[in-house]
Design a protein around this motif. Sequence first.
Motif, short mmCIF file in Angstrom:
data_model
loop_
_atom_site.label_atom_id
_atom_site.label_comp_id
_atom_site.label_asym_id
_atom_site.label_seq_id
_atom_site.Cartn_x
_atom_site.Cartn_y
_atom_site.Cartn_z
N THR A 1 0.87 -1.10 -0.01
CA THR A 1 -0.05 0.09 0.22
C THR A 1 0.87 1.37 0.03
O THR A 1 2.02 1.42 0.84
CB THR A 1 -0.78 0.09 1.19
OG1 THR A 1 -1.76 -1.18 1.12
CG2 THR A 1 -2.11 1.12 1.22
N ARG B 1 -1.04 7.00 -5.99
CA ARG B 1 -1.50 8.03 -4.90
C ARG B 1 -1.45 7.20 -3.44
O ARG B 1 -1.66 6.11 -3.44
CB ARG B 1 -2.76 8.46 -5.31
CG ARG B 1 -3.88 7.53 -5.24
CD ARG B 1 -5.22 8.02 -5.55
NE ARG B 1 -6.38 6.98 -5.44
CZ ARG B 1 -6.61 5.96 -6.43
NH1 ARG B 1 -5.86 5.95 -7.17
NH2 ARG B 1 -7.38 5.01 -6.01
N VAL B 2 -1.32 8.05 -2.56
CA VAL B 2 -1.64 7.45 -1.15
C VAL B 2 -2.72 6.92 -0.87
O VAL B 2 -3.97 7.27 -1.17
CB VAL B 2 -1.43 8.88 0.10
CG1 VAL B 2 -1.38 8.17 1.25
CG2 VAL B 2 0.06 9.54 -0.19
N GLY B 3 -2.64 5.63 -0.35
CA GLY B 3 -3.63 4.74 -0.06
C GLY B 3 -3.98 3.74 -1.00
O GLY B 3 -4.88 2.73 -0.83
N GLN B 4 -3.18 4.02 -2.17
CA GLN B 4 -3.40 2.88 -3.44
C GLN B 4 -2.96 1.54 -3.04
O GLN B 4 -1.77 1.51 -2.77
CB GLN B 4 -2.87 3.55 -4.68
CG GLN B 4 -3.14 2.54 -5.95
CD GLN B 4 -2.72 3.57 -7.28
OE1 GLN B 4 -2.68 4.62 -7.24
NE2 GLN B 4 -2.55 2.66 -8.28
N ILE B 5 -3.28 0.60 -3.50
CA ILE B 5 -2.80 -0.82 -3.26
C ILE B 5 -1.98 -1.17 -4.60
O ILE B 5 -2.77 -1.10 -5.70
CB ILE B 5 -3.67 -1.89 -2.89
CG1 ILE B 5 -4.48 -1.58 -1.66
CG2 ILE B 5 -3.18 -3.38 -2.90
CD1 ILE B 5 -5.45 -2.54 -1.10
N VAL C 1 2.08 4.70 1.18
CA VAL C 1 1.74 5.52 2.11
C VAL C 1 2.12 6.96 2.18
O VAL C 1 2.03 7.83 2.89
CB VAL C 1 2.33 4.97 3.58
CG1 VAL C 1 1.65 3.43 3.74
CG2 VAL C 1 4.02 4.44 3.40
#
Length: 234
Positions: free
Chosen positions: A142, A182-186, A144
């Motif tokens: 993920t 982007r932040v939070g993307q897996i 961060v």
Amino acid sequence: MFQRVSSRTSRVSLLRTRAAVITVGLGASVALGAGVAAAADAPSAAPAAGIVQAQSVVQAKAAKVTVVEQAKVQAAAKKAAAKKATAKKAAAKKKISWIDPVRKYTLTASFNQAGSLWHAKHSGQDFAVPSGTPVMAAHGGTVVKAGGNGGGDGPAYGNAIVIKHGGGTYSQYAHLSRIDVRVGQIVKTGQRIALSGDTGNTTGPHLHFEIRTTPNYGSAIDPVKFLRAKGVHV
């Protein structure tokens, strides 16, 4: 004289009659014996034929059972081989679940290398590649951190990304010319996350790569040693 001849003739006729009766009797006895013998032999032939037929049936059933059993054995062996191949493939995939973050590179500045270019010692491994080279996630996880100013780690990193993996492991990618996540993307192992570049504190285009125990600067470990332990040929 006549009486004597007659008496003799009568005796001869009587003897002949008796001989004929004996002969007929003997013939009847022989015929009867042959019949009895034939009658005695006839029933024994039928059971013999029945036994042969029964044996043939048993043998046919045994052959059929053997074929069925062989088919079962072959099916079981085939299933076991397929299961073993699947397990082997899964093990191989698990073993190489980490990859190089870029392809066709040259290793330059190494981990913990001293020099005037760094505030302390070099915190990662540099992979020299042309600007615009696809940068891939070295392992699934993920996102961060993602953005300029090192994603929050400082301007020396330029545009950077940090990915969180399982087991308290993080990977960092710096000096990027473009960020595609982007932040939070897996992300998955091998997924393109950015393009390499020359942003931040550099002397030329390359990818700065780190393995960390936290998402922040100062927790880095030797990335080359780490990747090699995961089966990656760096």
